[in-house]
Write a protein that holds these residues in place. Structure first.
Motif, short mmCIF file in Angstrom:
data_model
loop_
_atom_site.label_atom_id
_atom_site.label_comp_id
_atom_site.label_asym_id
_atom_site.label_seq_id
_atom_site.Cartn_x
_atom_site.Cartn_y
_atom_site.Cartn_z
N ILE A 136 8.35 -15.03 17.09
CA ILE A 136 9.24 -13.69 17.33
C ILE A 136 8.11 -12.60 17.85
CG2 ILE A 136 10.40 -14.15 15.50
CD1 ILE A 136 9.15 -12.20 13.85
N ALA A 137 7.04 -12.70 18.09
CA ALA A 137 5.83 -11.70 18.63
C ALA A 137 4.65 -12.41 19.23
CB ALA A 137 5.72 -10.56 17.85
N VAL A 138 4.22 -11.92 20.47
CA VAL A 138 2.68 -12.20 20.65
C VAL A 138 2.08 -10.84 21.12
CG1 VAL A 138 1.28 -13.53 22.40
CG2 VAL A 138 3.27 -14.50 21.64
N ILE A 139 1.07 -10.20 20.14
CA ILE A 139 0.71 -9.00 20.41
C ILE A 139 -1.01 -9.07 20.39
CG2 ILE A 139 2.56 -7.92 19.20
CD1 ILE A 139 0.89 -7.82 16.82
N ASP A 140 -1.28 -7.90 21.12
CA ASP A 140 -2.74 -7.46 21.17
C ASP A 140 -3.04 -6.65 19.98
OD1 ASP A 140 -5.27 -6.25 21.78
OD2 ASP A 140 -4.61 -6.20 23.99
N GLY A 141 -3.89 -7.09 19.22
CA GLY A 141 -4.25 -6.48 18.16
C GLY A 141 -5.17 -5.11 18.26
N PRO A 184 6.52 -2.19 -0.32
CA PRO A 184 5.26 -1.50 -1.19
C PRO A 184 4.59 -0.67 -0.19
CG PRO A 184 4.87 -4.03 -0.33
CD PRO A 184 6.31 -3.50 -0.16
N GLN A 185 3.69 -0.05 -0.49
CA GLN A 185 2.89 1.00 0.18
C GLN A 185 1.56 0.83 -0.25
OE1 GLN A 185 3.79 2.70 2.88
NE2 GLN A 185 6.19 1.97 2.56
N PRO A 186 0.35 0.90 0.54
CA PRO A 186 0.72 1.24 2.07
C PRO A 186 1.11 -0.03 2.83
CG PRO A 186 -1.65 1.08 1.38
CD PRO A 186 -0.97 1.16 0.39
N LEU A 187 1.91 0.09 3.80
CA LEU A 187 2.36 -0.93 4.40
C LEU A 187 1.99 -0.61 5.91
CD1 LEU A 187 4.14 -3.68 4.68
CD2 LEU A 187 6.16 -2.27 4.98
N VAL A 188 1.58 -1.91 6.34
CA VAL A 188 0.50 -1.51 7.95
C VAL A 188 1.60 -1.71 9.06
CG1 VAL A 188 -1.15 -2.25 9.44
CG2 VAL A 188 -1.49 -2.21 7.23
N GLY A 189 1.84 -0.78 9.74
CA GLY A 189 2.50 -0.89 11.14
C GLY A 189 3.91 -1.23 11.11
N TYR A 190 4.74 -1.08 10.03
CA TYR A 190 6.07 -1.27 9.66
C TYR A 190 6.94 -1.00 10.82
CZ TYR A 190 10.48 -2.00 7.64
OH TYR A 190 12.01 -2.48 7.23
N ASP A 191 6.72 0.32 11.28
CA ASP A 191 7.76 0.77 12.38
C ASP A 191 7.82 0.04 13.54
OD1 ASP A 191 8.37 2.83 10.75
OD2 ASP A 191 7.07 4.46 11.82
N ARG A 192 6.57 -0.88 14.00
CA ARG A 192 6.42 -1.56 14.96
C ARG A 192 6.88 -3.11 14.79
NH1 ARG A 192 1.54 1.26 15.49
NH2 ARG A 192 0.37 -0.46 14.30
N TRP A 193 6.98 -3.66 13.64
CA TRP A 193 7.40 -4.96 13.40
C TRP A 193 8.52 -5.04 12.25
CZ3 TRP A 193 6.92 -6.52 8.52
CH2 TRP A 193 6.10 -5.86 7.62
#
Length: 222
Positions: A136-141, A184-193
């Motif tokens: 579902i994704a190929v991303i540049d970290g 749960p929090q903190p959740l990293v980058g949720y808006d993006r994935w």
């Protein structure tokens, strides 16, 4: 004025060019020039973040130089996994190093296909057995500010097929299944994935997410 993120990208790119050049050239003149470029890259890297000094970065990079094809510097590869269950919940891990929550992810190991790495990593980190469904994704970290290490991440959607929640004693503080309204929090980058992840879990068609080319490719804006 370039941002720290841009300076980091330039530093890593110059470092990769210089180390690759040192791995291929037999010319003393070219070796000296590439070492100068590597020194400049180390100065840039030490300027944009706290931690190792420029000389320490230079030393680490020099030790990593290989000869020929093994010395060609490329981004590292990580593999991540969005796992859903029959309740429409997502499997998340709390990382042992930072304490943040994210979907299971890990480095791609030699000898395994990306799908095999996913199956292995999810079970090791969470105790859950999974079946890969689709990418579902190929991303540049670095571009997405997930990491300061140059890497690409292949993210799979997987289906849980068994196992019991068991966090890895070293890599994970906790693991769990979570609904979209109780994350749960903190959740990293949720808006993006996050939205794409839950669409995949719900069985909706999703396009593969990737970072579009900048225009022009090297110097263009986002």
């Amino acid at each position: 004025m370039p941002s720290d993120q841009e300076l980091l990208r330039w530093s890593e790119t110059l470092s990769a060019i210089a180390r690759t050049g040192l791995g291929f050239t037999a010319s003393l003149y070219e070796q000296e020039r590439f070492q100068e470029v590597l020194s400049v890259a180390a100065d840039m890297r030490a300027t944009v973040e706290e931690g190792p000094s420029a000389s320490e970065w230079l030393g680490e990079w020099m030790k990593s130089i290989g000869k020929g094809v093994p010395g060609y510097v490329t981004p590292k590869l990580a593999v991540g996994c969005v796992v859903g269950n029959d309740k429409g919940e997502i499997l998340l891990v709390q990382r042992g190093d930072s304490g943040v929550w994210l979907y299971p992810t890990g480095w791609a190991d030699v000898g395994y296909s990306p799908a095999e790495v996913v199956v292995k990593e999810v079970h090791e980190e969470t105790g859950i057995h999974v079946e890969p469904v689709r990418i579902i994704a190929v991303i540049d970290g670095v571009r997405n500010q997930f990491t300061r290490v140059p890497l690409y991440s292949i993210v799979f959607h997987c289906r849980a097929i068994g196992g019991d929640l068991t966090p890895h004693p070293l890599e994970c503080r906790d693991v769990g299944w979570f609904s979209r309204d109780a994350l749960p929090q903190p959740l990293v980058g949720y808006d993006r994935w996050g939205p794409t992840a839950f669409d995949a879990i719900d069985g909706k068609p999703v396009d593969v997410t990737f970072d579009p080319p900048r225009t022009p490719v090297w110097r263009g804006g986002e």
